[in-house]
Write a protein that holds these residues in place. Structure first.
Motif, PDB file in Angstrom:
ATOM      1  N   ALA A  28      38.812  33.679  45.429  1.00 42.92           N
ATOM      2  CA  ALA A  28      40.182  33.915  45.896  1.00 42.92           C
ATOM      3  C   ALA A  28      40.603  32.762  46.792  1.00 42.92           C
ATOM      4  N   ASN A  29      41.335  31.819  46.215  1.00 38.78           N
ATOM      5  CA  ASN A  29      41.888  30.729  47.020  1.00 38.78           C
ATOM      6  C   ASN A  29      43.214  31.223  47.588  1.00 38.78           C
ATOM      7  N   VAL A  30      43.103  32.094  48.581  1.00 35.94           N
ATOM      8  CA  VAL A  30      44.260  32.812  49.112  1.00 35.94           C
ATOM      9  C   VAL A  30      45.178  31.866  49.894  1.00 35.94           C
ATOM     10  N   PRO A  31      46.455  32.215  50.037  1.00 34.91           N
ATOM     11  CA  PRO A  31      47.312  31.464  50.971  1.00 34.91           C
ATOM     12  C   PRO A  31      46.790  31.647  52.388  1.00 34.91           C
ATOM     13  N   LEU A  73      41.378  35.731  42.020  1.00 36.04           N
ATOM     14  CA  LEU A  73      42.621  36.259  42.580  1.00 36.04           C
ATOM     15  C   LEU A  73      43.440  35.126  43.191  1.00 36.04           C
ATOM     16  N   CYS A  74      44.756  35.345  43.301  1.00 34.01           N
ATOM     17  CA  CYS A  74      45.663  34.300  43.792  1.00 34.01           C
ATOM     18  C   CYS A  74      45.449  33.027  42.979  1.00 34.01           C
ATOM     19  N   CYS A  75      45.487  33.169  41.656  1.00 33.99           N
ATOM     20  CA  CYS A  75      44.972  32.136  40.762  1.00 33.99           C
ATOM     21  C   CYS A  75      45.870  30.915  40.633  1.00 33.99           C
ATOM     22  N   GLY A  76      47.168  31.026  40.969  1.00 35.97           N
ATOM     23  CA  GLY A  76      48.038  29.879  40.791  1.00 35.97           C
ATOM     24  C   GLY A  76      48.021  29.398  39.348  1.00 35.97           C
ATOM     25  N   SER A  77      47.742  28.130  39.138  1.00 36.61           N
ATOM     26  CA  SER A  77      47.731  27.540  37.798  1.00 36.61           C
ATOM     27  C   SER A  77      46.569  28.013  36.948  1.00 36.61           C
ATOM     28  N   GLY A  78      45.605  28.701  37.566  1.00 33.70           N
ATOM     29  CA  GLY A  78      44.409  29.100  36.851  1.00 33.70           C
ATOM     30  C   GLY A  78      43.323  28.046  36.850  1.00 33.70           C
ATOM     31  N   ALA A  93      46.090  37.163  56.573  1.00 32.11           N
ATOM     32  CA  ALA A  93      46.521  38.481  56.112  1.00 32.11           C
ATOM     33  C   ALA A  93      46.033  38.781  54.698  1.00 32.11           C
ATOM     34  N   VAL A  94      46.174  37.823  53.795  1.00 30.40           N
ATOM     35  CA  VAL A  94      45.759  38.053  52.409  1.00 30.40           C
ATOM     36  C   VAL A  94      44.237  38.059  52.306  1.00 30.40           C
ATOM     37  N   LEU A  95      43.588  37.160  53.024  1.00 37.44           N
ATOM     38  CA  LEU A  95      42.122  37.121  52.996  1.00 37.44           C
ATOM     39  C   LEU A  95      41.529  38.457  53.436  1.00 37.44           C
ATOM     40  N   ARG A  96      42.094  39.073  54.456  1.00 36.46           N
ATOM     41  CA  ARG A  96      41.563  40.360  54.921  1.00 36.46           C
ATOM     42  C   ARG A  96      41.705  41.432  53.839  1.00 36.46           C
ATOM     43  N   ARG A  97      42.824  41.421  53.120  1.00 36.91           N
ATOM     44  CA  ARG A  97      43.020  42.396  52.044  1.00 36.91           C
ATOM     45  C   ARG A  97      42.028  42.166  50.913  1.00 36.91           C
ATOM     46  N   VAL A  98      41.792  40.905  50.579  1.00 35.13           N
ATOM     47  CA  VAL A  98      40.821  40.585  49.528  1.00 35.13           C
ATOM     48  C   VAL A  98      39.424  41.045  49.937  1.00 35.13           C
ATOM     49  N   ALA A  99      39.042  40.727  51.165  1.00 40.37           N
ATOM     50  CA  ALA A  99      37.710  41.118  51.635  1.00 40.37           C
ATOM     51  C   ALA A  99      37.547  42.629  51.656  1.00 40.37           C
ATOM     52  N   ALA A 100      38.563  43.341  52.132  1.00 37.45           N
ATOM     53  CA  ALA A 100      38.466  44.795  52.241  1.00 37.45           C
ATOM     54  C   ALA A 100      38.289  45.451  50.878  1.00 37.45           C
ATOM     55  N   ASP A 112      49.685  42.394  42.305  1.00 36.11           N
ATOM     56  CA  ASP A 112      49.281  42.168  43.685  1.00 36.11           C
ATOM     57  C   ASP A 112      47.779  42.363  43.833  1.00 36.11           C
ATOM     58  N   LEU A 113      47.061  41.257  43.882  1.00 32.31           N
ATOM     59  CA  LEU A 113      45.605  41.260  44.060  1.00 32.31           C
ATOM     60  C   LEU A 113      44.930  42.191  43.054  1.00 32.31           C
TER      61      LEU A 113
END
Length: 264
Positions: A170-173, A104-109, A204-211, A152-153
Motif C-alpha cells: 500500500a503506497n498510501v498518500p 491498495l492505493c495502486c495508482g497506475s498499477g 490517516a490512510v496508513l492507519r486504516r490500511v494497517a487496521a 475505498d481500500l
C-alpha cells in the motif's frame, strides 16, 4: 508565420533549449526521451509544448520506467516514484513465493505490475478509489493476468481474498494536508489530491490500511507501506497497534522508508 504545430521537426538542440528555458534541470535527458517517443513532427512539438507548460514528463511521454518495466501513466494519474522500487524489492525479499498479492492505493498499477512480473504465477489484485487510476492500472496489469478494482481500500476487493493474501502493499498518500501547498507544481497541479493527501499528520490512510490488514492477510502474510523518515515511528506504532509484528526498512540511497508488518 507557421505555428509550432506545423513546424518542421524540431532539432534535438532546439528541444533541449526549449526544455532548459522552461527550467527542466535534466533537459538533455528529457529531450532524448521525448525525441525517442514522438512519432512525427507534430507530436514532437505538442509534447515539447506540454512539458514546457509544466506537465510531468511521464504524463507527456505516456509512460514511466519502474522496476525494469515501462508502465503506462495517463494524464491525471499519480506518477510512480523511483524510490518506491525499494518497496518492491523489500516485498520480494519478504515473500519471494507469494501466490496472492494485493496492492491498495495502486495508482497506475506500477507496484502490482512489478510484483506480478517478478512473482511467477501470482494472482495480483489492485485497488484505487480514483476511476482514472483504475483504468490505467487495468491496462498495466492485464499483460500479467492481474485485476484492478475500484473502491475505498478493502471495500474494493473480492471477498474471497479475505484471510488469503500473502503479500499486501500500500503506497498510501502520506503528505500531511498542511504540506500540500509545498509540493512541486508538477505533483500539486497534475496529480489527484486523493493520491497525495494523507490527512492532518499524513497517516490517516496508513492507519486504516494497517487496521484492516489482519483480516485480509494469510497467517504469516506481510503488509508493506511507504512512509517518510519523520512519520516512520508513528507509522510503526500503527502497525503494532493493529496486531502486526513490525519493523522499518530504510534505503539511504533512495531516502526511502518502508514499514513491514507480519501477521502472526
Amino acid at each position: 508565420m507557421p505555428s509550432r504545430s506545423s513546424h518542421p521537426a524540431l532539432s534535438p538542440a532546439a528541444v533541449v533549449r526549449a526544455l532548459r528555458a522552461a527550467g527542466c534541470v535534466f533537459a538533455e535527458d528529457e529531450a532524448e526521451l521525448i525525441l525517442g517517443t514522438a512519432r512525427d513532427a507534430a507530436e514532437l512539438a505538442a509534447m515539447v509544448d506540454r512539458r514546457t507548460a509544466g506537465l510531468p514528463l511521464e504524463h507527456v511521454l505516456g509512460w514511466a520506467e519502474f522496476h525494469g518495466l515501462r508502465v503506462a501513466v495517463e494524464p491525471g494519474v499519480f506518477v510512480p516514484r523511483r524510490r518506491t522500487e525499494f518497496l518492491v524489492d523489500q516485498a520480494l525479499a519478504e515473500v519471494p513465493d507469494a501466490s496472492v498479492v494485493v496492492d491498495l492505493c495502486c495508482g497506475s498499477g506500477a507496484l502490482g505490475a512489478a510484483l506480478a512480473a517478478a512473482l511467477d504465477g501470482a494472482r495480483v489484485h489492485a485497488a484505487d478509489i480514483d476511476p482514472a487510476a483504475v483504468r490505467c492500472a487495468s491496462r498495466n496489469l492485464a499483460p500479467h493476468g492481474g485485476h484492478a478494482h475500484r473502491g475505498d481500500l478493502y471495500d474494493a476487493l473480492p471477498a474471497a481474498l479475505r484471510g488469503r493474501v500473502d503479500l499486501l502493499t500500500a503506497n498510501v498518500p502520506y503528505v500531511p494536508t498542511p504540506d500540500l501547498p509545498l509540493l512541486p507544481a508538477e505533483a500539486r497541479d497534475h496529480e489527484p489530491p486523493t493520491a497525495l493527501d494523507g490527512g492532518p499528520d499524513g497517516l490517516a490512510v496508513l492507519r486504516r490500511v494497517a487496521a484492516g490488514a489482519p483480516g485480509w492477510l494469510a497467517p504469516g502474510g506481510r503488509l508493506l507501506s511507504e512512509t517518510s523518515e519523520r512519520q516512520a515511528p508513528a507509522a510503526l506504532a500503527a502497525f503494532t497497534e493493529a496486531g502486526l509484528s513490525a519493523r522499518v526498512a530504510v534505503s539511504e540511497e533512495w531516502s526511502a522508508h518502508v514499514v513491514i508488518g507480519v501477521r502472526g
